[in-house]
Design an enzyme around this catalytic site. Structure first.
Site, PDB file in Angstrom:
ATOM      1  N   TRP A 282       0.819  -1.209   0.000  1.00  0.00           N
ATOM      2  CA  TRP A 282       0.000   0.000   0.000  1.00  0.00           C
ATOM      3  C   TRP A 282       0.852   1.258   0.000  1.00  0.00           C
ATOM      4  O   TRP A 282       0.524   2.236  -0.687  1.00  0.00           O
ATOM      5  CB  TRP A 282      -0.986  -0.018   1.170  1.00  0.00           C
ATOM      6  CG  TRP A 282      -2.076  -1.012   0.943  1.00  0.00           C
ATOM      7  CD1 TRP A 282      -2.327  -2.154   1.658  1.00  0.00           C
ATOM      8  CD2 TRP A 282      -3.049  -0.990  -0.117  1.00  0.00           C
ATOM      9  NE1 TRP A 282      -3.395  -2.834   1.100  1.00  0.00           N
ATOM     10  CE2 TRP A 282      -3.854  -2.150   0.027  1.00  0.00           C
ATOM     11  CE3 TRP A 282      -3.306  -0.118  -1.169  1.00  0.00           C
ATOM     12  CZ2 TRP A 282      -4.904  -2.446  -0.844  1.00  0.00           C
ATOM     13  CZ3 TRP A 282      -4.354  -0.409  -2.042  1.00  0.00           C
ATOM     14  CH2 TRP A 282      -5.141  -1.560  -1.871  1.00  0.00           C
TER      15      TRP A 282
ATOM     16  N   ASP B  53      -1.283   6.386   7.044  1.00  0.00           N
ATOM     17  CA  ASP B  53      -2.406   5.545   6.621  1.00  0.00           C
ATOM     18  C   ASP B  53      -2.632   4.507   7.712  1.00  0.00           C
ATOM     19  O   ASP B  53      -1.801   3.627   7.925  1.00  0.00           O
ATOM     20  CB  ASP B  53      -2.064   4.873   5.286  1.00  0.00           C
ATOM     21  CG  ASP B  53      -3.185   3.986   4.754  1.00  0.00           C
ATOM     22  OD1 ASP B  53      -4.126   3.671   5.514  1.00  0.00           O
ATOM     23  OD2 ASP B  53      -3.103   3.587   3.578  1.00  0.00           O
TER      24      ASP B  53
ATOM     25  N   LYS C  47     -12.318  -2.092   7.803  1.00  0.00           N
ATOM     26  CA  LYS C  47     -11.526  -3.086   8.526  1.00  0.00           C
ATOM     27  C   LYS C  47     -12.064  -3.260   9.946  1.00  0.00           C
ATOM     28  O   LYS C  47     -12.565  -4.304  10.309  1.00  0.00           O
ATOM     29  CB  LYS C  47     -10.051  -2.671   8.580  1.00  0.00           C
ATOM     30  CG  LYS C  47      -9.484  -2.188   7.254  1.00  0.00           C
ATOM     31  CD  LYS C  47      -9.370  -3.288   6.219  1.00  0.00           C
ATOM     32  CE  LYS C  47      -8.666  -2.774   4.977  1.00  0.00           C
ATOM     33  NZ  LYS C  47      -8.491  -3.804   3.951  1.00  0.00           N
TER      34      LYS C  47
END
Length: 405
Positions: free
Chosen positions: A115, A206, A231
């Site tokens: 990511w 993040d 999540k």
């Protein structure tokens, strides 16, 4: 088709608490006694604006967010923020340093997994500044090409006055996570960050796959923290941002000085000024997120989940180590850098991975297959996964070891 619910170890969209889903069903039909479902009600109504305030308050109190930071809600997920943080932070830097050329501006990226690598690629695509890799974990991995741990602090190299410094706290695909113990060599090296001309770090994090799972180290020192909700918090479609107020800038004024124009729905100022209601928000995900965070508050907040998540991770890693010793499992991440949220490993032997997945599914445990880019097994232990469900998986892992050692 069975009515029984499987144990969902998927990496996202991920498991949600049964009690929350049951309550959400009521709200879909009749939200706060309005006689209208939450997916139908106006986002300008007093009932929904009250929900937004409650959602913000639950995040602020459970994470100890200081008044120096605004909490805003938007859409587009973490991937949308790959773009938004670049545009907003470059606008801020342009206002601070209007005479610098694009080549003289720099954005620092810490690359520890898939990511953060994607975030780097987007920064390069957007332009507006040069991009500097402060560290690339692959260079220090066992094969010099995989993401298998957090590099030692001595390998980090930050620019003197960057427009932003980006890192991904938990890499969902690769199972690599910064330690929240400041004494750990796998912690984020805050002590190496440059003072910068403004005296405030342009630090962007993040937190998509670990948000609300434990406290955020040095939260007040961050410029922007963002997280996709799918999540630990709710369904896909909601993105949560914690933005320091000096980073909520007039992007149109910056554009007049030569900054890249910022689309209005990506402008932190436009969203913040409208209390996250500039355009129609993700009403249903926000409602479910509010239920999740209310449940979290009642259970004890991030302190409760940090303790629970530590125990869950320790149980899985202990069994993984036992399987490694017997030649059945092989961890993908170095000890000390392993994620609490996403435990990744290989199952050794011909067709062993397929056998492991089939056996787990037969016992009602699903979504254990690793990301398509890296393969293997991925166990996601988000907040909604209970200790009992974790114990069930660990027992299966042990049984698999005994049958295949």
């Amino acid at each position: 088709m069975t009515d029984a619910r499987s144990v969902n170890f998927g990496a996202g969209p991920s498991a949600l608490p049964d009690s929350v889903l049951q309550e959400a069903c009521k709200g879909l039909l009749n939200f706060k006694g309005t006689g209208i479902g939450v997916a139908e009600i106006s986002h300008r109504s007093k009932e929904f604006t009250s929900l937004v305030a409650e959602l913000e308050n639950n995040i602020r109190t459970q994470l100890d967010v200081p008044p120096t930071h605004k909490i805003i809600f938007t859409q587009g997920g973490g991937t949308g923020q790959f773009s938004a943080v670049v545009l907003n932070m470059l606008a801020r830097h342009r206002l601070l340093h209007p005479d610098l050329s694009d080549e003289q501006r720099v954005m620092d990226y810490v690359i520890t997994g898939s990511w953060s690598k994607k975030a780097l690629e987007e920064a390069k695509r957007l332009g507006g500044a040069s991009v500097h890799v402060a560290v690339d974990a692959r260079e220090y991995s066992k094969d010099s090409r995989s993401f298998d741990g957090i590099p030692a602090h001595e390998h980090f190299d930050f620019s003197a006055d960057p427009a932003l410094i980006y890192y991904c706290e938990n890499e969902t695909v690769d199972g690599v996570q910064f330690s929240n113990d400041g004494q750990s060599p796998a912690s984020f090296p805050f002590h190496l960050l440059p003072p910068g001309s403004s005296g405030l770090w342009p630090l962007v994090a993040d937190y998509s796959s670990s948000f609300m799972s434990r406290k955020i180290p040095r939260l007040a020192d961050h410029a922007v923290i963002y997280a996709g909700a799918q999540k630990n918090i709710g369904p896909a479609g909601l993105t949560i941002l914690i933005v320091r107020q000096d980073c909520i800038v007039d992007v149109d004024a910056a554009a007049k000085l030569g900054a890249v124009p910022v689309p209005i729905t990506l402008s932190y100022k436009a969203i913040a000024d409208a209390s996250s209601l500039y355009n129609t928000p993700s009403t249903l995900p926000m409602y479910i997120a509010s239920l999740v965070l209310e449940r979290s508050r009642n259970l004890g907040g991030t302190e409760y989940f940090e303790s629970l998540n530590r125990k869950k991770a320790q149980k899985v890693y202990s069994m993984l180590k036992e399987g490694e010793a017997k030649g059945v499992y092989r961890p993908k991440v170095r000890e000390g850098s392993g994620s609490w949220m996403n435990v990744v490993f290989d199952v050794l032997g011909d067709n062993a991975e397929a056998k492991f997945l089939a056996g787990a599914e037969a016992k009602g445990m699903t979504a254990l297959k690793g990301h398509r880019s890296v393969g293997g097994i991925r166990i996601s232990l988000y907040n909604a996964i209970t200790e009992e469900q974790t114990d069930k998986l660990v027992a299966y892992m042990k049984e698999f070891i005994s049958q295949n050692a």
